[in-house]
Design a protein around this motif. Structure first.
Motif, PDB file in Angstrom:
ATOM      1  N   UNK A   1       0.964  -1.176   0.021  1.00  0.00           N
ATOM      2  CA  UNK A   1      -0.008   0.029   0.095  1.00  0.00           C
ATOM      3  C   UNK A   1       0.882   1.195  -0.009  1.00  0.00           C
ATOM      4  N   UNK A   2       0.643   2.070  -0.682  1.00  0.00           N
ATOM      5  CA  UNK A   2       1.488   3.186  -0.890  1.00  0.00           C
ATOM      6  C   UNK A   2       1.187   4.416   0.377  1.00  0.00           C
ATOM      7  N   UNK A   3       0.312   3.988   0.861  1.00  0.00           N
ATOM      8  CA  UNK A   3       0.266   5.101   2.275  1.00  0.00           C
ATOM      9  C   UNK A   3       0.997   4.626   3.373  1.00  0.00           C
ATOM     10  N   UNK A   4       0.497   3.343   4.013  1.00  0.00           N
ATOM     11  CA  UNK A   4       1.113   2.916   5.349  1.00  0.00           C
ATOM     12  C   UNK A   4       2.373   2.181   4.797  1.00  0.00           C
ATOM     13  N   UNK A   5       2.614   1.671   3.486  1.00  0.00           N
ATOM     14  CA  UNK A   5       3.993   0.764   3.238  1.00  0.00           C
ATOM     15  C   UNK A   5       3.547  -0.776   3.701  1.00  0.00           C
ATOM     16  N   UNK A   6       2.228  -0.916   4.092  1.00  0.00           N
ATOM     17  CA  UNK A   6       2.142  -2.396   4.447  1.00  0.00           C
ATOM     18  C   UNK A   6       2.299  -3.419   3.186  1.00  0.00           C
ATOM     19  N   UNK A   7       2.506  -4.539   3.495  1.00  0.00           N
ATOM     20  CA  UNK A   7       3.126  -5.520   2.472  1.00  0.00           C
ATOM     21  C   UNK A   7       2.091  -6.816   2.850  1.00  0.00           C
ATOM     22  N   UNK A   8       1.914  -7.549   1.553  1.00  0.00           N
ATOM     23  CA  UNK A   8       1.288  -8.718   1.603  1.00  0.00           C
ATOM     24  C   UNK A   8       1.995  -9.701   0.587  1.00  0.00           C
ATOM     25  N   UNK A   9       2.377 -11.046   0.847  1.00  0.00           N
ATOM     26  CA  UNK A   9       3.036 -11.679   0.030  1.00  0.00           C
ATOM     27  C   UNK A   9       2.093 -13.342  -0.068  1.00  0.00           C
ATOM     28  N   UNK A  10       2.449 -13.745  -1.345  1.00  0.00           N
ATOM     29  CA  UNK A  10       1.855 -15.206  -1.447  1.00  0.00           C
ATOM     30  C   UNK A  10       2.883 -16.115  -0.525  1.00  0.00           C
ATOM     31  N   UNK A  11       2.087 -17.146  -0.064  1.00  0.00           N
ATOM     32  CA  UNK A  11       2.709 -18.066   0.833  1.00  0.00           C
ATOM     33  C   UNK A  11       4.180 -18.692   0.007  1.00  0.00           C
ATOM     34  N   UNK A  12       3.976 -18.776  -1.322  1.00  0.00           N
ATOM     35  CA  UNK A  12       4.892 -19.474  -2.309  1.00  0.00           C
ATOM     36  C   UNK A  12       6.313 -18.747  -2.159  1.00  0.00           C
ATOM     37  N   UNK A  13       6.266 -17.405  -1.711  1.00  0.00           N
ATOM     38  CA  UNK A  13       7.087 -16.601  -1.868  1.00  0.00           C
ATOM     39  C   UNK A  13       7.904 -15.851  -0.654  1.00  0.00           C
ATOM     40  N   UNK A  14       7.220 -16.232   0.405  1.00  0.00           N
ATOM     41  CA  UNK A  14       7.553 -15.349   1.620  1.00  0.00           C
ATOM     42  C   UNK A  14       8.885 -16.019   2.226  1.00  0.00           C
ATOM     43  N   UNK A  15       9.552 -15.083   2.693  1.00  0.00           N
ATOM     44  CA  UNK A  15      10.886 -15.156   3.029  1.00  0.00           C
ATOM     45  C   UNK A  15      11.961 -15.328   1.869  1.00  0.00           C
ATOM     46  N   UNK A  16      11.488 -15.108   0.591  1.00  0.00           N
ATOM     47  CA  UNK A  16      12.645 -15.087  -0.350  1.00  0.00           C
ATOM     48  C   UNK A  16      12.357 -13.943  -1.232  1.00  0.00           C
ATOM     49  N   UNK A  17      11.068 -13.441  -1.405  1.00  0.00           N
ATOM     50  CA  UNK A  17      11.194 -12.187  -2.297  1.00  0.00           C
ATOM     51  C   UNK A  17      10.549 -11.092  -1.379  1.00  0.00           C
ATOM     52  N   UNK A  18      11.058 -10.010  -1.666  1.00  0.00           N
ATOM     53  CA  UNK A  18      10.592  -8.620  -0.977  1.00  0.00           C
ATOM     54  C   UNK A  18      10.263  -7.577  -1.991  1.00  0.00           C
ATOM     55  N   UNK A  19       9.178  -7.075  -1.579  1.00  0.00           N
ATOM     56  CA  UNK A  19       8.641  -5.854  -2.327  1.00  0.00           C
ATOM     57  C   UNK A  19       8.762  -4.562  -1.681  1.00  0.00           C
TER      58      UNK A  19
END
Length: 123
Positions: free
Chosen positions: A51-69
């Motif tokens: 989200x552009x306001x708070x910067x909160x992020x959500x990840x698919x389970x398959x990429x958690x811990x490996x990808x960073x947005x």
């Protein structure tokens, strides 16, 4: 809003890649940005969003811990850092921006997509 992805390519399993999504136009109106991916014959799936306001992020389970947005507001650019990539990460990766407007009592949502960038992970 216009979106242009870059950074895709061929990478070996276990390696890293960074995708970029440059936004132009009415970027101030964007509420959410995200990365999606699609393989032939399958539906496009969410990889990560921010989200552009708070910067909160959500990840698919398959990429958690490996990808960073992440997002650089000054450059109007969103990134996807992909580490420890796997052959199953092979796909066309798309950038998406969502603009949400409230008109009187109605909430309107408009989606914008980039053209996609191919990521191929070799085993």
């Amino acid at each position: 809003v216009q979106l242009v992805e870059s950074g895709g390519g061929l990478v070996q399993a276990g390696g890293s890649l960074r995708l970029s999504c440059a936004a132009s136009g009415s970027t101030f109106s964007i509420n959410i940005m995200g990365w999606y991916r699609q393989t032939p014959g399958k539906q496009r799936e969410l990889v990560a969003r921010i989200t552009t306001g708070s910067g909160s992020t959500t990840y698919a389970d398959s990429v958690k811990g490996r990808f960073t947005i992440s997002r650089d507001k000054a450059k109007n650019t969103m990134y996807l850092q992909m580490n420890s990539v796997r052959p199953e990460d092979t796909a066309v990766y798309f950038c998406k921006a969502i603009v949400i407007k409230v008109v009187e009592t109605e909430v309107l949502s408009q989606d914008y997509w980039g053209q996609g960038t191919q990521v191929t992970v070799s085993s």
